[in-house]
Design an enzyme around this catalytic site. Structure first.
Site, mmCIF file in Angstrom:
data_model
loop_
_atom_site.group_PDB
_atom_site.id
_atom_site.type_symbol
_atom_site.label_atom_id
_atom_site.label_comp_id
_atom_site.label_asym_id
_atom_site.label_seq_id
_atom_site.Cartn_x
_atom_site.Cartn_y
_atom_site.Cartn_z
ATOM 1 N N HIS A 1 0.801 -1.234 0.000
ATOM 2 C CA HIS A 1 0.000 0.000 0.000
ATOM 3 C C HIS A 1 0.834 1.285 0.000
ATOM 4 C CE1 HIS A 1 -3.464 -2.448 0.201
ATOM 5 N NE2 HIS A 1 -3.634 -2.531 1.493
ATOM 6 N N HIS B 1 -9.802 1.848 -0.034
ATOM 7 C CA HIS B 1 -9.731 0.792 0.972
ATOM 8 C C HIS B 1 -10.867 0.918 1.997
ATOM 9 C CE1 HIS B 1 -7.777 -2.224 3.468
ATOM 10 N NE2 HIS B 1 -6.821 -2.349 2.560
ATOM 11 N N GLU C 1 -11.616 -4.022 -3.130
ATOM 12 C CA GLU C 1 -10.648 -3.035 -3.627
ATOM 13 C C GLU C 1 -10.427 -3.267 -5.112
ATOM 14 O OE1 GLU C 1 -7.152 -3.391 -0.902
ATOM 15 O OE2 GLU C 1 -8.568 -4.563 0.255
#
Ligand code: BGC
Length: 413
Positions: free
Chosen positions: A159, A233, A375
């Protein structure tokens, strides 16, 4: 706190449709879509644009640990739906939608204050980037040049690194249009930030339409070749955030294949059929039905934490329009969520790593599996997987994608 409000003005679709007819058409379409819970071809479905009466307002939302001010925007539509977005992490803070009896609840996990956002480690609500999900060993090579990233998730990069886009304050500008109130958030990531090459500009526009759809439009540009994989997210719990686990939610995925993972959650490179596996949601199934199955893939991830190959997939290219990716129904409230996207993949994550340390907006701790994420994205570790759709971004070709989260109810009482 100071609040300013602006009601969207006279913007209208070119053809005026009387409100009653528009609402009736909406209802019929919503019912048709709800009926598509089993597999169906939703190719070409576009977000509709009846919205005319929405509003957007803003208020201060504290400061980051570095002292930078953060703003909270609230988008509302004429149906009483509200979406809250903060400029920290471009995060969705709350989504308030009715159940089948018309009772409103916040179905997105989130925090009451900046301390909650600054202290969390679960990326709740945020736009993650520059590269959402994992890059193996925090290394990749692009055009013959090797790059190293922080290994912030076991041996891998996750991420966007130690201070990814989820921990940055994005610039905001309100937009208005026939579709409803919108908010464009922009973050400029400098060359070398978190180890990635190129000055990259990330833009996400949130828009709320009158048919309870939240649209996310991404646009990403760079001045040097780089890689990117932005996604949102948000964690959903259609019973309402803080209402226990999500195992009873019924999930349908428009995905016949997935990318199996190794023990560190990196795709092996194989594209595998979901048939006969716990990843088979081609027909509606409770998320909890097979989550603890004696299955290597479930063990590796402690539940669902897998990228599915959306049915438009590898075969038909990546540039098609919006297609349905998922449909979720929560039986006790009747709330439904439909996900449409132009992206080729989607990480299906059942909140296995939520551990109760984060206390949400309603004062309740977010325990294991108390929210799920869908996602929409390119596949994890694509920079190291030549057979996956490319996540390379070059100066002459901006990246754009659209994802729609459309809420409804099942109408069953
Ligand atoms: C990942 C999970 C990770 C989570 C962090 C998901 O996108 O796939 O493995 O733990 O994000 O909140």
């Amino acid at each position: 706190m100071e609040t300013t409000a602006s009601v969207l003005g006279p913007s209208r679709p070119p053809v005026h449709v009387p409100g009653g007819i528009a609402r009736a058409a909406c209802l019929v379409l919503a019912l048709v879509l709800a009926g598509c819970a089993s597999r169906s071809d939703m190719s070409g479905v576009q977000p509709r644009a009846e919205g005319t009466g929405g509003a957007i307002r803003q208020q201060a939302f504290g400061t980051t640990p570095a002292g930078d001010p953060v703003t909270l925007y609230t988008l509302s539509n004429t149906g009483g739906m509200e979406v809250e977005v903060i400029t920290y992490g471009a995060a969705i803070k709350a989504i308030r939608v009715p159940d089948r009896e018309g009772r409103i609840a916040n179905v997105a996990l989130g925090f009451d204050d900046m301390a909650g956002y600054a202290g969390q480690t679960a990326y709740i609500g945020a736009v993650v980037g520059r590269y959402g999900n994992r890059i193996a060993q925090g290394r990749f090579t692009l055009d013959g040049q090797a790059y190293r990233l922080a290994q912030n998730n076991g041996p891998n990069a996750l991420h966007g690194g130690l201070m990814g886009f989820d921990k940055r304050v994005w610039a905001a500008s309100e937009t208005t249009g026939p579709e409803g109130p919108g908010l464009t958030l922009t973050y400029v990531s400098l060359d070398g930030e978190e180890g990635y090459p190129g000055n990259l500009t990330a833009e996400v526009t949130y828009r709320l339409t009158d048919d309870n759809a939240l649209t996310l439009e991404y646009r990403v540009t760079t001045d040097r070749p780089t890689v990117q994989n932005l996604t949102n997210h948000a964690y959903f719990n259609l019973k309402g955030e803080g209402s226990g686990d999500i195992l009873d939610h019924e999930l349908t995925l428009d995905a016949e294949r997935f990318t199996p993972i190794d023990a560190t959650l990196i795709p092996t490179g194989e594209i595998r059929s979901v048939a006969g596996t716990p990843l088979d949601f081609t027909e509606p199934r409770r998320i909890g039905d097979r989550i603890d199955a004696d299955d290597e893939q479930m063990r590796f991830a402690g539940g669902y934490d897998h990228n599915v190959v959306l049915d438009r997939g590898l075969a038909s290219g990546l540039t098609g329009g919006l297609r349905r990716a998922a449909f979720v129904r929560e039986p006790s409230s009747g709330r439904t969520l439909e996900v449409l996207t132009t992206q080729p993949g989607m990480q299906v994550y059942s909140g296995n790593f939520l551990d109760g340390t984060a206390v949400g907006a309603g004062g309740r701790a977010y325990g294991r599996r108390s929210g799920f994420c869908l996602e929409t994205q390119h596949y994890p570790d694509s920079p190291n997987q030549p057979s996956f759709p490319s996540t390379a971004l070059r100066p002459d070709a901006p990246f754009t994608s659209t994802t729609v989260f459309r809420f409804g109810t099942d109408g069953q009482g």
